[in-house]
Structures are given as C-alpha cells and as structure tokens.
Design a protein around this motif. Structure first.
Motif, PDB file in Angstrom:
ATOM      1  N   LEU A 291      43.656  42.250  48.527  1.00 46.94           N
ATOM      2  CA  LEU A 291      42.945  41.206  47.793  1.00 46.94           C
ATOM      3  C   LEU A 291      42.432  40.114  48.720  1.00 46.94           C
ATOM      4  O   LEU A 291      43.064  39.801  49.739  1.00 46.94           O
ATOM      5  CB  LEU A 291      43.885  40.520  46.793  1.00 46.94           C
ATOM      6  CG  LEU A 291      44.561  41.326  45.690  1.00 46.94           C
ATOM      7  CD1 LEU A 291      45.682  40.508  45.080  1.00 46.94           C
ATOM      8  CD2 LEU A 291      43.550  41.709  44.627  1.00 46.94           C
ATOM      9  N   SER A 293      42.278  36.333  48.106  1.00 48.35           N
ATOM     10  CA  SER A 293      42.800  35.371  47.136  1.00 48.35           C
ATOM     11  C   SER A 293      42.219  33.990  47.433  1.00 48.35           C
ATOM     12  O   SER A 293      42.314  33.498  48.557  1.00 48.35           O
ATOM     13  CB  SER A 293      44.331  35.330  47.235  1.00 48.35           C
ATOM     14  OG  SER A 293      44.867  34.381  46.344  1.00 48.35           O
ATOM     15  N   ASN A 311      32.363  36.851  45.533  1.00 39.29           N
ATOM     16  CA  ASN A 311      32.569  38.219  45.059  1.00 39.29           C
ATOM     17  C   ASN A 311      31.288  39.044  45.209  1.00 39.29           C
ATOM     18  O   ASN A 311      31.315  40.206  45.630  1.00 39.29           O
ATOM     19  CB  ASN A 311      33.016  38.183  43.598  1.00 39.29           C
ATOM     20  CG  ASN A 311      33.610  39.495  43.126  1.00 39.29           C
ATOM     21  OD1 ASN A 311      33.953  40.369  43.935  1.00 39.29           O
ATOM     22  ND2 ASN A 311      33.743  39.654  41.823  1.00 39.29           N
ATOM     23  N   VAL A 334      42.555  44.719  39.699  1.00 41.30           N
ATOM     24  CA  VAL A 334      43.833  44.560  40.410  1.00 41.30           C
ATOM     25  C   VAL A 334      44.657  45.837  40.304  1.00 41.30           C
ATOM     26  O   VAL A 334      45.161  46.357  41.305  1.00 41.30           O
ATOM     27  CB  VAL A 334      44.614  43.351  39.865  1.00 41.30           C
ATOM     28  CG1 VAL A 334      46.002  43.286  40.505  1.00 41.30           C
ATOM     29  CG2 VAL A 334      43.855  42.056  40.135  1.00 41.30           C
ATOM     30  N   GLY A 429      47.738  41.027  49.429  1.00 42.41           N
ATOM     31  CA  GLY A 429      47.793  42.258  48.641  1.00 42.41           C
ATOM     32  C   GLY A 429      49.172  42.444  48.064  1.00 42.41           C
ATOM     33  O   GLY A 429      50.042  41.579  48.174  1.00 42.41           O
ATOM     34  N   VAL A 497      41.214  36.081  42.207  1.00 40.11           N
ATOM     35  CA  VAL A 497      41.365  36.995  43.340  1.00 40.11           C
ATOM     36  C   VAL A 497      40.235  38.014  43.275  1.00 40.11           C
ATOM     37  O   VAL A 497      39.703  38.309  42.202  1.00 40.11           O
ATOM     38  CB  VAL A 497      42.733  37.720  43.337  1.00 40.11           C
ATOM     39  CG1 VAL A 497      43.883  36.741  43.501  1.00 40.11           C
ATOM     40  CG2 VAL A 497      42.903  38.550  42.066  1.00 40.11           C
ATOM     41  N   PRO A 499      39.700  41.819  44.120  1.00 38.52           N
ATOM     42  CA  PRO A 499      40.273  43.107  44.544  1.00 38.52           C
ATOM     43  C   PRO A 499      39.318  43.801  45.508  1.00 38.52           C
ATOM     44  O   PRO A 499      38.109  43.868  45.265  1.00 38.52           O
ATOM     45  CB  PRO A 499      40.423  43.880  43.230  1.00 38.52           C
ATOM     46  CG  PRO A 499      40.359  42.844  42.150  1.00 38.52           C
ATOM     47  CD  PRO A 499      39.463  41.779  42.670  1.00 38.52           C
TER      48      PRO A 499
END
Length: 532
Positions: A291, A293, A311, A334, A429, A497, A499
C-alpha cells in the motif's frame, strides 16, 4: 567447495565441525533470514521478521489454522465449546505439555490454565504486572481485544473460560494467529522475583519445538530442539537463523550451500533459482497487499482531491513489472481476490495525468507540492524492494509537480516515528495472519489501529467501523461478506490508502531439505523439516 563453506559456517554458528561433520550438517538447518527480530515475543509486534523467527519456533497457541481448510484446529487446546449466545468459550487444555529447559530457567511444572490466564491477562488487564512491559500489543490493540474479553478464568487446572462482552465471529481465529502465544506464568513470576521482568521477552521460555540457545545481535540466532515437545521432538538438532538483510547475499549463500533455506527471494532471482537443479522453490498464493498510505490528518493529504490525484498518477503496472517482475497481481482493493470478503466490482483507476492535474488545481495545488515518503529499508513478502517502489512513485508523481523525498527507515525506527503521526506518506502493507477479512481491514484502517501503529493513514471513519463490527456480530457468511464489501467500498471512495500490488509468497531452499511447507498465513514453521 560447497561442503567446505557449509562446514565453515557451521563451525562459526554451531560450535565446530569435528569428526561428526556429516551428522551435524544432517541435523542442522541454516535459514537465511532477511532481518533481525525486534523481540522474542510476537505479542509485541506486527513484524513479519519477528514472527518468522519466533512464533512457530518458540511457542504454541491454543488453536492452529489448518493449512488446507483454513479452519481453526486443536493445538494446546484439545477441544472447545461455544455457548449458544456466542458470549462464552470453554477450552480444554492438553496435559503433559512441557516448557523449555534453558540456561536461564528450569520449569518445575508443565502447562496449566495458569499459563493461559497469564498470557491473556497480560494483554487485556492494565494492572497486570507485565502489561506495560515491552511497549504495547499492536495487533491485539488494533482489534480491540481488551474491550472484547470481559473475563478469562480457570475452571480447574485444564479448563479455561473466556467470557466476551459481545459476540465476535472472528474470536477463534484471533486465538490461532501467530500473536496469540502462550507464555510460562512460572517463568514470569521468577523474573518478577528477580526484578528483571523485561527478560521475559528477550530470554524466552515457551513450549514450542525449539528453544533459544544463543542470539548474537544482527548476526544469528541459534535454536536447539525441544526434546520434550508435545507434538514430537523435531528431527533437526539445531536451527540457525543467519541474518542476511541483502537479498543478493542470501541468494549467494543459498547457491554455495552456506544456507539451506532462503527467505523472500526477489522475483528477479527466480530464473537463477529455477535453473539450479540443487534448488527448489516454494510459491504460495498469499493474502497480502502493498500500500501507499497517506496521512489523512495532515495537509494536503486531508483533502480527498489530493489523494485521488495521487491515485490517478500511479501506474501499478510499472511497479508490478519493475519491482515484482510480474510475480503477483495489481491490487484493485485492499483485500485480494483470494479473500472470501473481496469486493469483485472495485477497480483501480486507469492512470490519468490530465484528470489528476485538474484535481490538484481544484485543491489549489496546481504547481504541486513537496512531500516525504517513508519506505522500509528491508524486504517484505508483500514488497521485495520498498526503495525501488518508492523511486517509481517518486518519478510518477513528479509529472504532477509533486516532489517526493524518499526516507528509507529501519523497521524499529519507522515504528517509533509512526507512533508520533508526523509522516506525510508511508509505503507499507500487510501480510494476513488469518483468512478472516477482518484481520487486514481492521489492522490497516480501523480507528483503534491508529494508536496501535498499524493504521498509518490515521483515517478514522465511523461508518467503516460500523460495517466491520456488524460483520463480526453475525454468524451468517453471506451477511459478513456484504458488510466487508461495504467497508471496502468506503475505502475505495475516500482513498486513505492506495492498494498497489498483491504478491506471491516465495521461499527457496536446497533439495536436501524435506517437508518444508510455506504457510499462506503467518511465519515459517520448521517443526517437521528434516534433511536427506
């Protein structure tokens, strides 16, 4: 040449090669580990390095997870009963379970209910003499174990009863994770009498298949077999964790025979491993995620437009190819597809720099901004190279004018700094400790997990919490799936977060090593392992 090097390493680590060289090598296994444990008590960490080194070597749990059915099975508890209302669990303990005899402690009795009470009251009772020893219990704090357990009590020497404040469909799974180890109450009292309670977690006494013999900090750990182990004495006389952080050095040691097993080979190393007839490769689908974060409490990441822009700027395909060498899959959410709680309709956005730039303009950041990205200096099963992943993210975000400064950190340093909550973003992660979706979602994103240090986005969403709680209150699988999917949908919408990748779990070893199985959850287990 290989046998000479192997003997040399055995000489250094295993106290000498004499006329019984062959027998010594046959009964000893050298495991090239990627790092040093932070402690010898897995209750205190969420570190995969520490779990590998301790959980299945030194300790047992009340329950284990069957690697095929992924259901809880008996371990130290031979049987259990659940009350109809789900508020009470009664466990019957095995008798004749011996604790380790070590240079620093000689037990006078075998395992009883007193040891189970000691282990769980330490976690849940703030007045327990060991509660504040060791620095906290991140896994159990993040799942709210102290709020869940109303009381744990003994009903005779071999009966333990857990009374819960509310039903929890994951309760048995909690007891089967690597963190739920059973400690020796007698040893704990012995250290209190000596005034050295901190040694409980550094000079361990468990009931597992191996006992600690020697630890040279950041160099090696030497374990000896526990001859009175209740599941049968291990076939290995000695087990040595050779601490070798660099993946290239671990592979070199594996190729020359200096190590029998290599932790976390990099995907780029797989062709070399597969081409060598002396080597074998374990490859296991695992429930994990890497991830990015973002600290949602800190500007500009508290603006959802900024999080969505980041993102949209990231190319998961580039990361999968350059870092994982296509050994894994791009993460849409996730929870990975192998999880029974996965939301199949959530899709990661296609990279779109134009829309990302527009979102930054709407947030008043058309020229971009500066940020720090903390990355782990060590390899993890969910991310074999955090620095390289960070460099790719750095390059991708620079196209939006976002200047990323990478900060590589050792695991303990990162853990301490995360507790302060000053990070901008962290490349992190999670490796699931059980097949239950709650394990990943609650540890990574719940409000309680902020204080525990596992929720590095510091995102706290009451509706998300409600979905997780409702999923635990119903025994119906379809209802649990629905609530977990609703929870994932919220994460997908608010982007605390990002992924990135679901990786495969990998382990390389020499062909003489037999019965080495790579579990999909938790740390490595060498109890059944032997060598030809």
């Amino acid at each position: 040449m290989r046998s000479w090097l192997h003997c040399l390493l055995l000489t250094i680590l295993l106290s000498g090669c004499d006329t019984s060289n062959t027998q010594l090598a046959q009964q000893s296994l050298l495991y090239c580990a990627e790092g040093a444990p932070l402690t010898f008590n897995p209750q205190l960490v969420t570190s995969s390095v520490t779990l590998d080194a301790t959980a299945h070597q030194l300790y047992d749990r009340l329950l284990d997870l069957d690697l095929d059915s992924l259901q809880p099975i008996p371990a130290l508890a031979s049987a259990w009963q659940r009350s109809p209302d789900g508020l009470s669990y009664r466990f019957t303990l095995r008798q004749d379970v011996a604790f380790h005899q070590t240079d620093w402690f000689s037990p006078s009795r075998k395992l009883t209910a007193e040891d189970v009470l000691f282990s769980f009251r330490r976690l849940t009772d703030p007045h327990h003499p060991y509660h504040d020893t060791g620095g906290g219990y991140p896994y159990f704090n993040s799942i709210g174990l102290a709020d869940l357990i109303k009381e744990v009590r003994a009903d005779g020497d071999y009966q333990v009863v857990f009374e819960l404040n509310h039903p929890d469909a994951s309760f048995l799974t909690y007891l089967a994770t690597d963190y739920a180890v059973i400690l020796s109450a007698e040893y704990g009292q012995h250290l209190l009498d000596l005034g050295t309670p901190e040694q409980l977690d550094q000079q361990p006494v468990g009931s597992g298949p191996f006992k600690l013999s020697q630890y040279r900090t950041d160099e090696y750990i030497r374990y000896l077999r526990h001859p009175d182990y209740w599941q049968g004495s291990p076939r290995l006389e000695q087990l040595v964790f050779d601490i070798t952080p660099q993946s290239s050095k671990r592979l070199a040691k594996l190729l020359t025979g200096e190590c029998d097993v290599m932790a976390y080979p990099g995907a780029s190393q797989l062709p070399v491993i597969k081409a060598d007839p002396a080597l074998r490769l374990n490859q296991e689908t695992s429930m994990n995620v890497a991830l990015l974060s973002l600290n949602t409490e800190k500007p500009p990441f508290n603006d959802i437009r900024v999080r969505k822009a980041i993102n949209l700027a990231l190319s998961r395909q580039d990361i999968l190819h350059a870092v994982y060498f296509d050994v894994g899959s791009m993460a849409e959410a996730v929870l990975p597809p192998v999880s029974w709680g996965n939301h199949p309709n959530l899709l990661a956005p296609i990279p779109d720099l134009s829309r990302a730039q527009w979102l930054l303009e709407q947030a008043g950041l058309a020229e971009g901004f500066d940020m720090e990205l903390w990355v782990s200096a060590a390899a993890h099963s969910f991310n074999p190279d955090g620095v390289k992943t960070g460099q790719l993210i750095q390059r991708q975000l620079s196209e939006l004018g976002i200047q990323v400064r990478l900060v590589p950190l050792e695991e303990q340093v990162m853990r301490n700094r995360l507790a302060e909550g000053d990070q901008d973003a962290v490349l992190t992660g999670w490796d699931a400790d059980s097949p239950d979706p709650d394990n990943m979602l609650r540890n990574l994103l719940s409000c309680q997990a902020i204080a525990a240090g596992t929720n590095t986005s510091r995102w706290c969403q009451p509706i998300f919490e409600q979905h997780l709680d409702l999923a635990l209150q119903t025994p119906l699988l379809a209802e649990r799936v629905r609530f977990y999917q609703l929870a994932q949908q919220l994460v997908h919408q608010e982007v605390p977060v990002i992924p990135l990748i679901h990786s495969l779990k990998l382990q390389a070893y020499r062909r003489q090593v037999q019965d080495l199985r790579l579990p999909p959850f938790g740390g490595v287990d060498f109890h059944q392992v032997h060598k030809e």
